[in-house]
Motif scaffolding. Structure first.
Motif, PDB file in Angstrom:
ATOM      1  N   GLY A 187      14.280  17.217  29.028  1.00 24.29           N
ATOM      2  CA  GLY A 187      15.338  16.238  29.198  1.00 24.29           C
ATOM      3  C   GLY A 187      14.932  14.903  29.786  1.00 24.29           C
ATOM      4  O   GLY A 187      15.662  13.938  29.682  1.00 24.29           O
ATOM      5  N   ASP A 188      13.756  14.828  30.441  1.00 31.17           N
ATOM      6  CA  ASP A 188      13.405  13.584  31.122  1.00 31.17           C
ATOM      7  C   ASP A 188      11.910  13.316  31.027  1.00 31.17           C
ATOM      8  O   ASP A 188      11.187  14.050  30.362  1.00 31.17           O
ATOM      9  N   LEU A 189      11.451  12.282  31.706  1.00 36.06           N
ATOM     10  CA  LEU A 189      10.058  11.853  31.599  1.00 36.06           C
ATOM     11  C   LEU A 189       9.092  12.654  32.466  1.00 36.06           C
ATOM     12  O   LEU A 189       7.977  12.207  32.713  1.00 36.06           O
ATOM     13  N   ARG A 190       9.490  13.848  32.900  1.00 39.51           N
ATOM     14  CA  ARG A 190       8.554  14.695  33.656  1.00 39.51           C
ATOM     15  C   ARG A 190       7.552  15.378  32.743  1.00 39.51           C
ATOM     16  O   ARG A 190       6.580  15.968  33.215  1.00 39.51           O
ATOM     17  N   SER A 191       7.773  15.348  31.432  1.00 38.91           N
ATOM     18  CA  SER A 191       6.858  15.950  30.466  1.00 38.91           C
ATOM     19  C   SER A 191       6.963  15.155  29.167  1.00 38.91           C
ATOM     20  O   SER A 191       8.048  15.034  28.604  1.00 38.91           O
ATOM     21  N   PHE A 192       5.825  14.623  28.698  1.00 41.86           N
ATOM     22  CA  PHE A 192       5.848  13.783  27.504  1.00 41.86           C
ATOM     23  C   PHE A 192       4.469  13.717  26.863  1.00 41.86           C
ATOM     24  O   PHE A 192       3.465  14.098  27.462  1.00 41.86           O
TER      25      PHE A 192
END
Length: 131
Positions: free
Chosen positions: A98-103
């Motif tokens: 859902g967020d920029l903690r994993s990309f």
């Protein structure tokens, strides 16, 4: 099932969703290729490989209990570029979850589902250091 490129029309839109368990399976430095795998050791009796080519930057968890991939919007591309000191061109940032903690910053990911065994080479080809 043939391989498919995951390419939505608009930024921020979801490209891939699965409730399955995925692991970071392989990374090949020479060609900057990343492979996430959901093996067939849990139902259903198929495995799914997700392949990222030309990886420039990645922030990953070792595994994902359920996986959502979406193309980042322009604001997220700018934020990752500023936070990590790299240029992130629009359309090259893929958010896992859902967020920029994993990309992953890469070419658009592709996926393939088949009945291969856990240690069989990927449909995307053999990666150096694997059999």
């Amino acid at each position: 099932m043939a391989g498919a490129e995951l390419t939505p029309e608009s930024t921020g839109s979801e490209m891939f969703r699965s409730d399955r368990y995925f692991k970071v399976w392989q990374y090949a430095v020479g060609h900057r290729r990343l492979l996430l795998r959901s093996s067939r050791d849990r139902p259903p009796d198929t495995r799914i490989d997700i392949h990222f080519a030309n990886v420039d930057l990645m922030l990953l968890r070792p595994s994902y209990d359920g996986l959502i991939i979406r193309r980042a919007d322009d604001e997220e591309c700018e934020k990752v570029g500023l936070d990590y000191g790299v240029e992130v061109k629009p359309g090259r940032l893929f958010v896992l979850g859902g967020d920029l903690r994993s990309f992953v910053v890469s070419a658009p990911p592709q996926w393939h589902e088949d009945e291969g065994a856990m240690d069989d080479p990927s449909w995307f080809g053999q990666m150096r250091g694997t059999r």
